[in-house]
Design a protein around this motif. Structure first.
Motif, PDB file in Angstrom:
ATOM      1  N   GLY A 161       5.350   8.911  -0.798  1.00 17.58           N
ATOM      2  CA  GLY A 161       5.972   7.676  -0.354  1.00 17.58           C
ATOM      3  C   GLY A 161       6.472   6.888  -1.552  1.00 17.58           C
ATOM      4  O   GLY A 161       7.103   7.417  -2.460  1.00 17.58           O
ATOM      5  N   LYS A 162       6.138   5.581  -1.595  1.00 15.09           N
ATOM      6  CA  LYS A 162       6.488   4.744  -2.738  1.00 15.09           C
ATOM      7  C   LYS A 162       5.326   4.594  -3.704  1.00 15.09           C
ATOM      8  O   LYS A 162       5.425   3.869  -4.695  1.00 15.09           O
ATOM      9  CB  LYS A 162       6.940   3.365  -2.246  1.00 15.09           C
ATOM     10  CG  LYS A 162       8.225   3.397  -1.429  1.00 15.09           C
ATOM     11  CD  LYS A 162       8.639   1.995  -1.014  1.00 15.09           C
ATOM     12  CE  LYS A 162       9.947   2.037  -0.213  1.00 15.09           C
ATOM     13  NZ  LYS A 162      10.369   0.669   0.206  1.00 15.09           N
ATOM     14  N   LYS A 163       4.220   5.299  -3.438  1.00 12.87           N
ATOM     15  CA  LYS A 163       3.019   5.109  -4.234  1.00 12.87           C
ATOM     16  C   LYS A 163       3.007   5.950  -5.501  1.00 12.87           C
ATOM     17  O   LYS A 163       2.567   5.487  -6.555  1.00 12.87           O
ATOM     18  CB  LYS A 163       1.792   5.406  -3.373  1.00 12.87           C
ATOM     19  CG  LYS A 163       1.692   4.430  -2.204  1.00 12.87           C
ATOM     20  CD  LYS A 163       0.524   4.717  -1.304  1.00 12.87           C
ATOM     21  CE  LYS A 163       0.483   3.696  -0.175  1.00 12.87           C
ATOM     22  NZ  LYS A 163      -0.640   3.923   0.757  1.00 12.87           N
ATOM     23  N   ILE A 164       3.474   7.180  -5.421  1.00 11.68           N
ATOM     24  CA  ILE A 164       3.595   8.026  -6.604  1.00 11.68           C
ATOM     25  C   ILE A 164       4.975   8.672  -6.582  1.00 11.68           C
ATOM     26  O   ILE A 164       5.353   9.314  -5.602  1.00 11.68           O
ATOM     27  CB  ILE A 164       2.513   9.124  -6.664  1.00 11.68           C
ATOM     28  CG1 ILE A 164       1.107   8.524  -6.637  1.00 11.68           C
ATOM     29  CG2 ILE A 164       2.690   9.983  -7.915  1.00 11.68           C
ATOM     30  CD1 ILE A 164      -0.007   9.568  -6.601  1.00 11.68           C
ATOM     31  N   GLN A 165       5.729   8.495  -7.644  1.00 16.84           N
ATOM     32  CA  GLN A 165       7.030   9.126  -7.815  1.00 16.84           C
ATOM     33  C   GLN A 165       7.006   9.803  -9.179  1.00 16.84           C
ATOM     34  O   GLN A 165       7.074   9.132 -10.217  1.00 16.84           O
ATOM     35  CB  GLN A 165       8.150   8.093  -7.745  1.00 16.84           C
ATOM     36  CG  GLN A 165       8.309   7.436  -6.391  1.00 16.84           C
ATOM     37  CD  GLN A 165       8.992   8.355  -5.382  1.00 16.84           C
ATOM     38  OE1 GLN A 165       9.971   9.016  -5.691  1.00 16.84           O
ATOM     39  NE2 GLN A 165       8.468   8.399  -4.170  1.00 16.84           N
TER      40      GLN A 165
END
Length: 227
Positions: A161-165
């Protein structure tokens, strides 16, 4: 949903009504696939060759990791094709423990597979990852998430998601071949490909980390338990 997140100190077996008991260290399990990791070390992580006896380059470790499971099982539960994301925080020498950790479990996992993967990555299943039960002093939690592990050429990407990229690439050596540290006793696997992160962003559990250009690793894993 409450069933989609595990918060310490709640017991794993009680978080998912109707799910079977985990077995806690008695169920045969195995995972084969690939792991990528990016940490805040400014050069290649010294923990690989020192086996956690040398401090990280910044004196402490902050890291995210992704696991792609090509083949896997926990008892009769199939884990093949699932992905897991991890967040790790270590205050000093890796071997001294006092880690904090969190896990993101592939939202495609069945209830049985979710429970199995939480057991494996919290160390409760023993075996290769059993050291987590010793070294991790605070398990921040586990939750379902869209965990995507992609490979494009030599580039590996993890998206939770937007938590780990995250995105890592191998470091090239002689004749353009990847630099590989081989024949180690590192717990993840004996052969570690030296890599660097072209993107390393974490926004989770109150942490805001950016590790672009920092140390990274790629490792083929063959883990098993409970012994």
């Amino acid at each position: 949903m409450a069933a989609d997140r595990l918060d310490t100190p709640a017991k794993i077996d009680n978080r998912m009504p109707g799910a079977p008991k985990s077995g806690h260290g008695t169920v045969p399990w195995a995972i084969k696939g690939e792991l990528i990791l990016n940490c805040n070390c400014t050069v290649f992580c010294p923990c690989v060759v020192s086996l956690g006896q040398h401090p990280p380059t910044e004196g402490y470790c902050q890291a995210w990791s992704g696991v792609r499971i090509d083949e896997g099982h926990y008892g009769d539960t199939d884990l093949s094709g699932l992905n897991v994301g991890l967040m790790l925080e270590i205050p000093g020498l890796m071997a001294r423990g006092n880690w904090k950790a969190a896990a993101y479990i592939d939202e495609r996992a069945s209830d049985d597979a979710y429970t199995a993967l939480v057991d494996i990555f919290s160390g409760k299943a023993r075996g290769t990852t059993g050291l987590f039960s010793i070294l991790v002093s605070e398990f921040l939690g586990a939750e379902r998430a869209p965990v995507v592990f992609e490979t494009e050429g030599k580039t590996r990407r993890l998206m939770v998601g937007k938590k780990i990229q995250g995105e890592v690439v191998p470091v090239s050596g002689h004749n353009g071949e990847d630099i590989v540290v081989t024949n180690t006793e590192y717990w993840m696997g004996p052969d570690i490909t030296v890599a660097t992160a072209t993107k390393g962003r974490v926004r989770a559990f109150g942490r805001v980390w950016d590790f672009d250009g920092r140390s990274a690793e790629i490792c083929q894993i063959d883990w098993k338990g409970p012994r």
